[in-house]
Design a protein around this motif. Structure first.
Motif, PDB file in Angstrom:
ATOM      1  N   GLU A 129      -5.202   1.816  -1.951  1.00 15.58           N
ATOM      2  CA  GLU A 129      -4.063   2.140  -1.942  1.00 15.58           C
ATOM      3  C   GLU A 129      -3.825   2.307  -0.227  1.00 15.58           C
ATOM      4  OE1 GLU A 129      -3.376   5.494  -5.580  1.00 15.58           O
ATOM      5  OE2 GLU A 129      -4.273   6.426  -3.587  1.00 15.58           O
ATOM      6  N   GLY A 130      -4.781   1.968   0.731  1.00 16.95           N
ATOM      7  CA  GLY A 130      -4.547   1.869   2.039  1.00 16.95           C
ATOM      8  C   GLY A 130      -4.331   3.035   2.501  1.00 16.95           C
ATOM      9  N   ARG A 131      -4.768   4.426   1.966  1.00 13.89           N
ATOM     10  CA  ARG A 131      -4.688   5.758   2.458  1.00 13.89           C
ATOM     11  C   ARG A 131      -5.933   6.131   3.202  1.00 13.89           C
ATOM     12  NH1 ARG A 131      -3.626   9.291  -2.243  1.00 13.89           N
ATOM     13  NH2 ARG A 131      -3.289  10.877  -0.878  1.00 13.89           N
ATOM     14  N   ARG A 132      -7.112   5.854   2.906  1.00  8.56           N
ATOM     15  CA  ARG A 132      -8.270   6.297   3.298  1.00  8.56           C
ATOM     16  C   ARG A 132      -9.395   5.297   4.265  1.00  8.56           C
ATOM     17  NH1 ARG A 132      -9.219   7.768  -2.299  1.00  8.56           N
ATOM     18  NH2 ARG A 132     -11.261   6.694  -2.121  1.00  8.56           N
ATOM     19  N   THR A 142       0.658  -1.197   0.021  1.00  3.41           N
ATOM     20  CA  THR A 142       0.117  -0.094   0.149  1.00  3.41           C
ATOM     21  C   THR A 142       0.984   1.225   0.014  1.00  3.41           C
ATOM     22  OG1 THR A 142      -0.040   0.021   2.412  1.00  3.41           O
ATOM     23  CG2 THR A 142      -1.953  -1.199   1.365  1.00  3.41           C
ATOM     24  N   ILE A 143       0.275   2.442  -0.474  1.00  2.69           N
ATOM     25  CA  ILE A 143       1.018   3.592  -0.351  1.00  2.69           C
ATOM     26  C   ILE A 143       1.862   3.785   1.201  1.00  2.69           C
ATOM     27  CG2 ILE A 143       1.016   6.090  -0.305  1.00  2.69           C
ATOM     28  CD1 ILE A 143      -0.438   5.957  -2.859  1.00  2.69           C
ATOM     29  N   PRO A 144       1.169   3.692   2.345  1.00  2.00           N
ATOM     30  CA  PRO A 144       1.565   3.942   3.488  1.00  2.00           C
ATOM     31  C   PRO A 144       2.674   2.824   3.683  1.00  2.00           C
ATOM     32  CG  PRO A 144      -0.775   4.257   3.882  1.00  2.00           C
ATOM     33  CD  PRO A 144      -0.410   3.809   2.240  1.00  2.00           C
ATOM     34  N   SER A 145       2.519   1.667   3.386  1.00  2.00           N
ATOM     35  CA  SER A 145       3.682   0.703   3.807  1.00  2.00           C
ATOM     36  C   SER A 145       4.927   0.991   2.919  1.00  2.00           C
ATOM     37  CB  SER A 145       3.163  -0.996   3.464  1.00  2.00           C
ATOM     38  OG  SER A 145       3.082  -1.074   2.010  1.00  2.00           O
ATOM     39  N   LEU A 146       4.609   1.316   1.623  1.00  6.76           N
ATOM     40  CA  LEU A 146       5.697   1.731   0.824  1.00  6.76           C
ATOM     41  C   LEU A 146       6.708   2.895   1.302  1.00  6.76           C
ATOM     42  CD1 LEU A 146       6.779   3.919  -1.795  1.00  6.76           C
ATOM     43  CD2 LEU A 146       7.373   1.177  -1.840  1.00  6.76           C
ATOM     44  N   THR A 193       4.126   9.912   7.171  1.00  3.51           N
ATOM     45  CA  THR A 193       4.080  11.143   6.219  1.00  3.51           C
ATOM     46  C   THR A 193       3.098  11.015   4.922  1.00  3.51           C
ATOM     47  OG1 THR A 193       5.702   9.870   4.801  1.00  3.51           O
ATOM     48  CG2 THR A 193       6.616  11.203   6.623  1.00  3.51           C
ATOM     49  N   THR A 194       2.137  10.425   5.263  1.00  3.75           N
ATOM     50  CA  THR A 194       1.026  10.379   4.362  1.00  3.75           C
ATOM     51  C   THR A 194      -0.350   9.785   5.232  1.00  3.75           C
ATOM     52  OG1 THR A 194       0.115   9.243   2.274  1.00  3.75           O
ATOM     53  CG2 THR A 194       1.344   7.789   3.712  1.00  3.75           C
ATOM     54  N   SER A 195      -1.552  10.126   4.417  1.00  2.05           N
ATOM     55  CA  SER A 195      -2.537   9.569   5.053  1.00  2.05           C
ATOM     56  C   SER A 195      -2.652   8.130   5.124  1.00  2.05           C
ATOM     57  CB  SER A 195      -3.963  10.076   4.181  1.00  2.05           C
ATOM     58  OG  SER A 195      -3.792   9.622   3.064  1.00  2.05           O
ATOM     59  N   ASP A 196      -2.919   7.438   6.394  1.00  2.00           N
ATOM     60  CA  ASP A 196      -2.999   6.025   6.588  1.00  2.00           C
ATOM     61  C   ASP A 196      -4.113   5.593   7.036  1.00  2.00           C
ATOM     62  OD1 ASP A 196      -2.553   3.518   7.306  1.00  2.00           O
ATOM     63  OD2 ASP A 196      -0.447   3.980   7.847  1.00  2.00           O
ATOM     64  N   GLY A 197      -5.169   4.614   6.145  1.00  2.00           N
ATOM     65  CA  GLY A 197      -6.267   4.355   6.704  1.00  2.00           C
ATOM     66  C   GLY A 197      -6.271   3.395   7.617  1.00  2.00           C
ATOM     67  N   LEU A 198      -5.329   2.508   7.853  1.00  2.00           N
ATOM     68  CA  LEU A 198      -5.194   1.302   8.814  1.00  2.00           C
ATOM     69  C   LEU A 198      -4.740   2.239  10.077  1.00  2.00           C
ATOM     70  CD1 LEU A 198      -5.053  -0.249   6.236  1.00  2.00           C
ATOM     71  CD2 LEU A 198      -3.633  -1.811   7.286  1.00  2.00           C
ATOM     72  N   LEU A 199      -3.934   3.015   9.813  1.00  2.00           N
ATOM     73  CA  LEU A 199      -3.578   3.677  11.239  1.00  2.00           C
ATOM     74  C   LEU A 199      -4.700   4.635  11.639  1.00  2.00           C
ATOM     75  CD1 LEU A 199      -1.438   5.045  13.337  1.00  2.00           C
ATOM     76  CD2 LEU A 199      -1.169   6.872  11.470  1.00  2.00           C
ATOM     77  N   THR A 200      -5.357   5.128  11.169  1.00  2.00           N
ATOM     78  CA  THR A 200      -6.659   5.906  11.496  1.00  2.00           C
ATOM     79  C   THR A 200      -7.762   4.993  12.099  1.00  2.00           C
ATOM     80  OG1 THR A 200      -6.437   7.601   9.706  1.00  2.00           O
ATOM     81  CG2 THR A 200      -8.443   7.378  10.722  1.00  2.00           C
ATOM     82  N   ALA A 201      -7.828   3.879  11.522  1.00  2.00           N
ATOM     83  CA  ALA A 201      -8.788   2.935  12.015  1.00  2.00           C
ATOM     84  C   ALA A 201      -8.520   2.479  13.598  1.00  2.00           C
ATOM     85  CB  ALA A 201      -9.210   1.818  10.930  1.00  2.00           C
ATOM     86  N   LEU A 202      -7.220   2.161  13.467  1.00  2.00           N
ATOM     87  CA  LEU A 202      -6.799   1.675  14.814  1.00  2.00           C
ATOM     88  C   LEU A 202      -6.740   2.721  15.845  1.00  2.00           C
ATOM     89  CD1 LEU A 202      -3.335   0.156  13.700  1.00  2.00           C
ATOM     90  CD2 LEU A 202      -5.376  -1.113  14.706  1.00  2.00           C
ATOM     91  N   LEU A 203      -6.658   4.149  15.776  1.00  2.00           N
ATOM     92  CA  LEU A 203      -6.751   5.073  16.495  1.00  2.00           C
ATOM     93  C   LEU A 203      -8.182   5.515  16.999  1.00  2.00           C
ATOM     94  CD1 LEU A 203      -3.941   7.470  15.381  1.00  2.00           C
ATOM     95  CD2 LEU A 203      -3.843   5.909  17.282  1.00  2.00           C
ATOM     96  N   LEU A 204      -9.069   5.235  15.917  1.00  2.00           N
ATOM     97  CA  LEU A 204     -10.456   5.333  16.196  1.00  2.00           C
ATOM     98  C   LEU A 204     -11.092   4.210  17.101  1.00  2.00           C
ATOM     99  CD1 LEU A 204     -12.825   7.428  15.238  1.00  2.00           C
ATOM    100  CD2 LEU A 204     -13.406   5.902  13.739  1.00  2.00           C
ATOM    101  N   MET A 205     -10.658   3.020  16.863  1.00  2.00           N
ATOM    102  CA  MET A 205     -11.168   2.085  17.549  1.00  2.00           C
ATOM    103  C   MET A 205     -10.591   1.940  18.926  1.00  2.00           C
ATOM    104  SD  MET A 205     -11.244  -1.391  15.092  1.00  2.00           S
ATOM    105  CE  MET A 205      -9.842  -1.269  14.162  1.00  2.00           C
TER     106      MET A 205
END
Length: 536
Positions: A323-326, A166-170, A418-430
């Motif tokens: 892309e894993g960003r949203r 994904t873009i965040p993993s790259l 350094t980029t939007s990261d949907g997985l990170l966002t989901a973890l923090l929201l949960m």
């Protein structure tokens, strides 16, 4: 007629690019350039087809506008090569996009990679550029990955292939490995046949516009040269590169997410692999993992999620882009939680922890007024930017802020990525759900989403009409009528001759009436067609 010299695949690709840019900028293309471009796959992609696809916007145009007025920045008309503004550029706000094996051909991808490596090499003090390449699995991605890797190596760059990414993993791998350049080949969700190539610098951020311009100039002029035989870059596989990214994500979770029942729905590929793995390891009970088709956009997943969350009595549902960003959510009641609501919940979570820098969040002009009102009620300042993550990130870095967001679910947390990261966002929201013991529906209720009406009005000269006295007077009058609980945003489309009208108000009927009235003013302006189309 002048006899054509011997040309390389890179020069043919550069000639095709020159035609695309010249047509978009209204410039004349020399006959020799046209003849060179037609040498590759004659009859498959003639100049007329290139022009048509460029006009259709299949090469991504940047949605660049002034945050306060919605007007685009001035352009500097000049012949190629030159230092250009964002208008008419090949690069969009997050990469270069085109139809796979047509505009985005292997020859163009190879030339683009070579030009990028050459530009980066000239800007670094190292003897050898190191590049990290990630790809979204699939026919188009695999084809272009081979071309990109070949282009980088031919320019003398050493290449680490990360495979399915994904873009965040790259981006994480680029920073951790100390590479000079990151290249991601992805397939935008819901856009059949489209493929995108994105470039990132050693710092993990998308390349600055100045460097992108240098790459475009080098590509159009075919001014880059291959490395000597003994200096060709080496290629190796780093197939376990994602392990470090997953471990990094898990460090953001302060406590296990045990007991949280979740439904996941996202496209097949790296994003569903990473998401299902990291959520389970964080303690989430995944009630179901649903795989979406690539041609399905988020709205399809959200409809499925609403049913699945209710049927499986889950606490919430999550969908990601390819892309894993949203990320977007469905709460336990089946209601959608969008990017503005996510931003509001995370802003208050960071504020409670004393980590909301300067008590400020950054968002785009398209964010709902409800977010502004909710943040104002909690003493949080909202800074707005033009549409596009690049603009949000620039403001975050300039102000040293810690949270940025957008309505469609791209959330940026500079302390983590350094980029939007949907997985990170989901973890923090949960994590917020678990730590407060409150449901997502209750947390999201901190923001009341005002009705929003969007209308697209086709025009002949979007910039002139947006700046016309009639339109500005109508906007000012409508804003006065709406008061503090409504607003108007008029802006030109980045890729089409359209003026986009957005109206928010306390009541949907009020917003609809105001939007239709403004659309009529725009439609009656000089040289604009009378027809009006619903926004898409």
């Amino acid at each position: 007629m002048t006899e054509l010299p011997h040309v390389t695949a890179q020069q043919i690709a550069a000639a095709k690019l020159r035609i695309v840019l010249d047509r978009k900028l209204g410039l004349h293309t020399p006959e020799l350039v046209q003849r060179i471009a037609e040498m590759a796959n004659p009859g498959i992609l003639p100049a007329s087809a290139v022009e048509t696809r460029a006009q259709q916007g299949r090469f991504a145009d940047a949605e660049t506008s002034d945050p306060s007025t919605g007007t685009p920045p001035p352009t500097t008309p000049a012949s190629l090569p030159r230092d250009r503004s964002t208008k008419g550029r090949l690069f969009g706000t997050s990469g270069i996009q085109g139809l796979a094996n047509a505009e985005m051909s292997p020859a163009l991808a190879m030339s683009l990679a070579s030009a990028a490596a050459d530009v980066i090499r000239q800007r670094t003090t190292t003897d050898r550029v190191v590049a990290v390449v990630g790809v979204e699995p699939g026919e188009a991605g695999e084809m272009l990955e081979a071309a990109v890797v070949a282009g980088l190596a031919s320019a003398g760059a050493d290449v680490h292939r990360c495979g399915s990414s994904t873009i965040p993993s790259l981006v994480y791998q680029v920073v951790q490995s100390g590479a000079d350049l990151g290249v991601m080949i992805s397939v935008p969700r819901g856009q059949v046949g489209q493929v995108k190539i994105s470039f990132f610098g050693a710092d993990g951020y998308v390349l600055p516009v100045a460097i992108e311009n240098e790459i475009e100039v080098a590509l159009a002029a075919a001014s880059f040269a291959g490395a000597a035989s003994r200096s060709i870059g080496r290629v190796n596989d780093s197939r376990d590169a994602g392990d470090g990214y997953v471990a990094h994500l898990l460090t953001s979770v302060p406590r296990p997410l045990d007991g949280l029942r979740v439904v996941l729905d996202c496209p097949a590929g790296a994003v569903v692999t990473f998401a299902s793995d990291v959520y389970r390891r964080a303690g989430v009970d995944l009630a179901a993992v649903q795989t979406a088709q690539r041609e399905d956009d988020e709205s399809v997943s959200l409809r499925r999620l609403r049913d699945a969350v209710r049927d499986r009595k889950a606490d919430l549902g999550i969908t990601h882009d390819s892309e894993g960003r949203r990320c977007l959510f469905v709460d336990g009641n089946g209601e959608i939680v969008d990017g503005d609501q996510i931003t509001a919940v995370l802003a208050l979570a960071l504020a409670d922890a004393g980590k909301l820098a300067n008590d400020t969040v950054v968002t785009t002009v398209m964010s709902n007024l409800g977010l502004h009102l909710a943040m104002r009620a909690h003493g949080v300042t909202v800074v707005t930017t033009a549409v596009g993550e690049r603009h949000v990130m620039q403001e975050l870095r300039a102000g040293k802020y810690s949270l940025g967001g957008a309505p469609f679910g791209a959330i940026v947390l500079p302390d983590h990525s350094t980029t939007s990261d949907g997985l990170l966002t989901a973890l923090l929201l949960m994590s917020r759900v678990v730590s407060t013991g409150r449901s997502l529906a209750e947390l999201a209720s901190v923001m009341h989403r005002l009705p929003q009406v969007l209308v697209n009005v086709p025009v002949h000269d979007k910039t002139a009409i947006v700046n016309s006295a009639e339109v500005r007077d109508a906007v000012e009058k409508t804003n006065l009528e709406l008061g503090d609980h409504g607003r108007v945003l008029i802006r030109p489309s980045g890729a089409e001759q359209l003026v986009r009208v957005m109206v928010e108000a306390a009541e949907e009927g009020t917003a609809q009436t105001a939007a239709e009235r403004l659309a009529a003013v725009i439609s009656s302006a000089p040289e604009s067609p009378k027809q009006e189309h619903p926004a898409t």
